[in-house]
Write an enzyme that holds these catalytic residues in place. Structure first.
Site, PDB file in Angstrom:
ATOM      1  N   ARG A 123       0.790  -0.615   0.214  1.00  0.00           N
ATOM      2  CA  ARG A 123       0.116  -0.226   0.120  1.00  0.00           C
ATOM      3  C   ARG A 123       1.000   1.254  -0.084  1.00  0.00           C
ATOM      4  NH1 ARG A 123      -5.656   0.909   2.548  1.00  0.00           N
ATOM      5  NH2 ARG A 123      -5.567  -1.126   3.126  1.00  0.00           N
ATOM      6  N   LYS A 164       2.455 -18.952   5.295  1.00  0.00           N
ATOM      7  CA  LYS A 164       1.265 -19.685   6.930  1.00  0.00           C
ATOM      8  C   LYS A 164       1.162 -18.316   7.420  1.00  0.00           C
ATOM      9  CE  LYS A 164       3.575 -19.495  10.368  1.00  0.00           C
ATOM     10  NZ  LYS A 164       5.061 -18.693  11.791  1.00  0.00           N
ATOM     11  N   ASP A 201       5.834 -24.159   4.027  1.00  0.00           N
ATOM     12  CA  ASP A 201       6.283 -24.068   5.050  1.00  0.00           C
ATOM     13  C   ASP A 201       8.138 -24.208   5.281  1.00  0.00           C
ATOM     14  OD1 ASP A 201       7.091 -24.982   7.718  1.00  0.00           O
ATOM     15  OD2 ASP A 201       5.149 -26.083   8.728  1.00  0.00           O
ATOM     16  N   HIS A 202       8.825 -23.042   5.999  1.00  0.00           N
ATOM     17  CA  HIS A 202      10.064 -22.898   5.313  1.00  0.00           C
ATOM     18  C   HIS A 202      11.229 -23.767   6.334  1.00  0.00           C
ATOM     19  CE1 HIS A 202      10.030 -20.408   9.837  1.00  0.00           C
ATOM     20  NE2 HIS A 202      11.512 -21.149   9.638  1.00  0.00           N
ATOM     21  N   LYS A 259      13.977 -26.662   5.136  1.00  0.00           N
ATOM     22  CA  LYS A 259      16.040 -26.846   5.776  1.00  0.00           C
ATOM     23  C   LYS A 259      16.137 -28.316   5.157  1.00  0.00           C
ATOM     24  CE  LYS A 259      14.396 -24.282   9.839  1.00  0.00           C
ATOM     25  NZ  LYS A 259      14.929 -22.920  10.284  1.00  0.00           N
ATOM     26  N   GLU A 278      13.225 -22.056  21.589  1.00  0.00           N
ATOM     27  CA  GLU A 278      13.567 -20.869  21.131  1.00  0.00           C
ATOM     28  C   GLU A 278      13.850 -19.874  21.919  1.00  0.00           C
ATOM     29  OE1 GLU A 278      11.590 -18.873  17.335  1.00  0.00           O
ATOM     30  OE2 GLU A 278       9.959 -19.721  18.630  1.00  0.00           O
ATOM     31  N   HIS A 281       5.048 -26.376  11.805  1.00  0.00           N
ATOM     32  CA  HIS A 281       6.366 -26.538  11.941  1.00  0.00           C
ATOM     33  C   HIS A 281       7.311 -28.563  12.049  1.00  0.00           C
ATOM     34  CE1 HIS A 281       6.566 -22.226  10.005  1.00  0.00           C
ATOM     35  NE2 HIS A 281       7.566 -22.321  11.196  1.00  0.00           N
TER      36      HIS A 281
HETATM   37  C1  BG6 Z   1       8.218 -18.847  12.389  1.00  0.00           C
HETATM   38  C2  BG6 Z   1       7.299 -18.386  13.575  1.00  0.00           C
HETATM   39  O1  BG6 Z   1       7.376 -19.551  11.070  1.00  0.00           O
HETATM   40  O2  BG6 Z   1       9.138 -20.021  12.782  1.00  0.00           O
HETATM   41  C3  BG6 Z   1       8.135 -17.343  14.756  1.00  0.00           C
HETATM   42  O3  BG6 Z   1       6.258 -17.505  13.438  1.00  0.00           O
HETATM   43  C4  BG6 Z   1       9.098 -18.595  14.928  1.00  0.00           C
HETATM   44  O4  BG6 Z   1       7.467 -17.857  15.726  1.00  0.00           O
HETATM   45  C5  BG6 Z   1       9.831 -18.822  13.496  1.00  0.00           C
HETATM   46  O5  BG6 Z   1      10.452 -18.286  16.129  1.00  0.00           O
HETATM   47  C6  BG6 Z   1      10.960 -20.223  13.659  1.00  0.00           C
HETATM   48  O6  BG6 Z   1      12.238 -20.461  12.961  1.00  0.00           O
HETATM   49  P1  BG6 Z   1      13.605 -21.203  12.276  1.00  0.00           P
HETATM   50  O7  BG6 Z   1      13.211 -20.716  11.550  1.00  0.00           O
HETATM   51  O8  BG6 Z   1      13.410 -19.794  13.189  1.00  0.00           O
HETATM   52  O9  BG6 Z   1      13.653 -22.242  13.586  1.00  0.00           O
END
Ligand code: BG6
Length: 488
Positions: free
Chosen positions: A46, A150, A179-180, A184, A218, A242
């Site tokens: 925007r 996501k 989904d990242h 990995k 984390e 994840h």
């Molecule tokens: C994200 C979450 O999808 O994944 C975050 O929204 C999280 O809250 C993150 O910190 C973790 O990803 P990674 O790759 O750092 O383990």
């Protein structure tokens, strides 16, 4: 394999994800000469920026946070453009149409467009509709693909609805739900470890495995994302996507070949086999926690309720531990203990396969059970622990380990999750993207937990920042004579 020329159109171009993940990933791919011979990146959001202003803003962030080569940065930004659009307003998409035509001419993209939705999820249904209204989703003159970030839905009902909305305008094979974690390297390696080694696969079942642990820890808190996180919690933010995807890689059957259909068929099957939880069984299998203010290494850390954007009376969980089971022949009776949380002692994602002990203890002091520890991040690698004779008199066994670290592979740099997945989407390979049925299976499993946590009686335990979560999570294991591994 280099992708075909295309325009990568990013919706949500002035957002955090674009700055922190997408542009760096695209730059690294460019630097590694993995992008198409010609391409354009069109940022859409925007805020009003000219192409030059947008490039400058991204450039500053990129060089500040990433290792870059100045000549290549200049070259890279020649491919970057920007278009201000009110994304919720259909007539505004005429501007996108014009821009795409222009870029097709300038960069010979042959009408190929990858749309990347990195906007607030409320726009995920709207954008495809507006694109379609301007004929921008039609294939024929080049391919059109849609990458969706996501969260894909907020619960089962909204996920089904969103799916139906998007399917009105895009075919399933055009949709790439990202989904990242699946990007990995170490998550993908689970497949190679399991299905290319005669050693592991015969043991990978209820006959030889006692239980499985998955930890996604984390050290950071919610940082600047309190507003989003408070409506989400660990269950929606990490577990539903994840962690369940990682679990699927650990538990799925071997695909007959590696291609999108066969891989995703197996993923869907295992997620559909998760043993359903119900209101009677949830409490004994689930622990929810929230971090409270406390001192970590002498420094006062704010509790979750004091974080910016968080309701001071919030009951959102920042930690969850769950004991779950899979109803199929391979896993019948094998518990999976899964935990994830913020503000834990360290950042680590790992899977621990606990093998059964030998049937009869022969030695005066037996070694602990065999464990296979798969370290997803950081310090990516694999550790196998087993018993060996302690040197000296008698027959005492002690635990030793064989250790593999990815960094020992030398020069090979691992692609980040986003790099790998963007490249796959550009190449039209959907293997590592989540299919509609798998997403719905995840929500279906999670839904009773969401219902439970929305209730007034849901138990929420406090835990001090920098600890491994609530005591109750230890009890989840202890009551079955087990304990979490505490990775350092
Ligand atoms: C994200 C979450 O999808 O994944 C975050 O929204 C999280 O809250 C993150 O910190 C973790 O990803 P990674 O790759 O750092 O383990």
């Amino acid at each position: 394999l280099k992708p075909e020329n295309s325009t990568i159109t990013i919706f949500g171009a002035s957002g955090d994800l674009t700055h922190r993940k997408l542009i760096p990933a695209l730059y690294h791919l460019f630097e590694a000469n993995k992008l198409a011979d010609d391409f354009a990146i069109l940022g859409v959001s925007r805020t009003e920026f000219s192409d030059e202003e947008y490039r400058e803003k991204l450039r500053q962030l990129l060089v500040k946070h990433e290792k870059t080569q100045p000549e290549l940065v200049d070259e890279f930004f020649k491919h970057v453009y920007y278009q201000a659009v009110d994304t919720a307003n259909a007539p505004d998409y005429e501007k996108i149409k014009t821009r795409l035509e222009e870029l097709e001419y300038l960069h010979s993209t042959h009408g190929n467009v990858l749309y990347y939705l990195s906007t607030p999820p409320s726009l995920y249904g709207v954008i495809p509709e507006c694109l379609a209204a301007h004929g921008l989703t039609k294939e024929g003159h080049g391919w059109k693909r849609l990458v969706v970030e996501k969260p894909f839905g907020y619960d089962l009902e909204s996920a089904i609805l969103l799916d139906a909305q998007i399917h009105n305008f895009f075919e399933e094979q055009q949709i790439y739900r990202i989904d990242h974690y699946l990007g990995k390297e170490t998550v993908q390696n689970l497949l190679v470890l399991r299905f290319s080694n005669g050693l592991f696969e015969p043991l990978w079942n209820r006959n030889y495995i006692e239980y499985v642990e998955i930890t996604g820890a984390e050290a950071l808190g919610v940082e600047e994302r309190g507003g989003y996180y408070d409506g989400s919690g660990a269950m929606r933010d990490m577990f539903q996507n994840h962690i369940l995807q990682v679990l699927a890689m650990v538990a799925m059957e071997s695909p007959a070949v590696i291609n999108a259909d066969s891989l995703r068929n197996e993923v869907a099957k295992v997620l559909q086999s998760l043993h359903p939880l119900n209101p009677e069984t949830i409490e004994e299998n689930l622990v929810l926690g929230q971090y409270t203010s406390s001192k970590v290494r002498g420094i006062e850390q704010a509790g979750y309720r004091q974080e910016k954007g968080v309701n001071p009376e919030s009951r959102t969980e920042t930690y969850m531990a769950l004991r779950l089971q899979i109803d199929n022949w391979r896993w019948s009776g094998v518990p999976f203990y899964v935990r994830t949380g913020k503000r834990l002692p360290t950042r680590v994602t790992e899977i621990v396969i606990h093998f059964k002990r030998t049937p009869h203890p022969v030695f005066s002091q037996n070694a602990p059970e065999n464990k296979l520890i798969i370290r997803v991040q950081p310090d990516e690698g694999i550790v196998m622990s087993f018993g060996l004779k302690q040197p000296g008199a008698g027959f005492k066994a002690q635990e030793v380990a064989m250790d593999f670290h990815y960094e020992d592979l030398g020069e090979t740099t691992l692609l980040s999750g986003y790099e790998r997945l963007l490249l796959d989407a550009l190449n039209g390979d959907a293997s590592l993207f989540t299919r509609s049925d798998a997403v719905q299976a995840c929500w279906k499993f999670v839904q009773p937990i969401l219902d439970y946590k929305a209730g007034l009686d849901a138990k929420l335990h406090g835990y001090a920042c920098g600890t491994w979560g609530p005591k109750a999570a230890d009890e989840l294991m202890e009551k079955e004579g087990r304990a979490w591994r505490f990775p350092c």
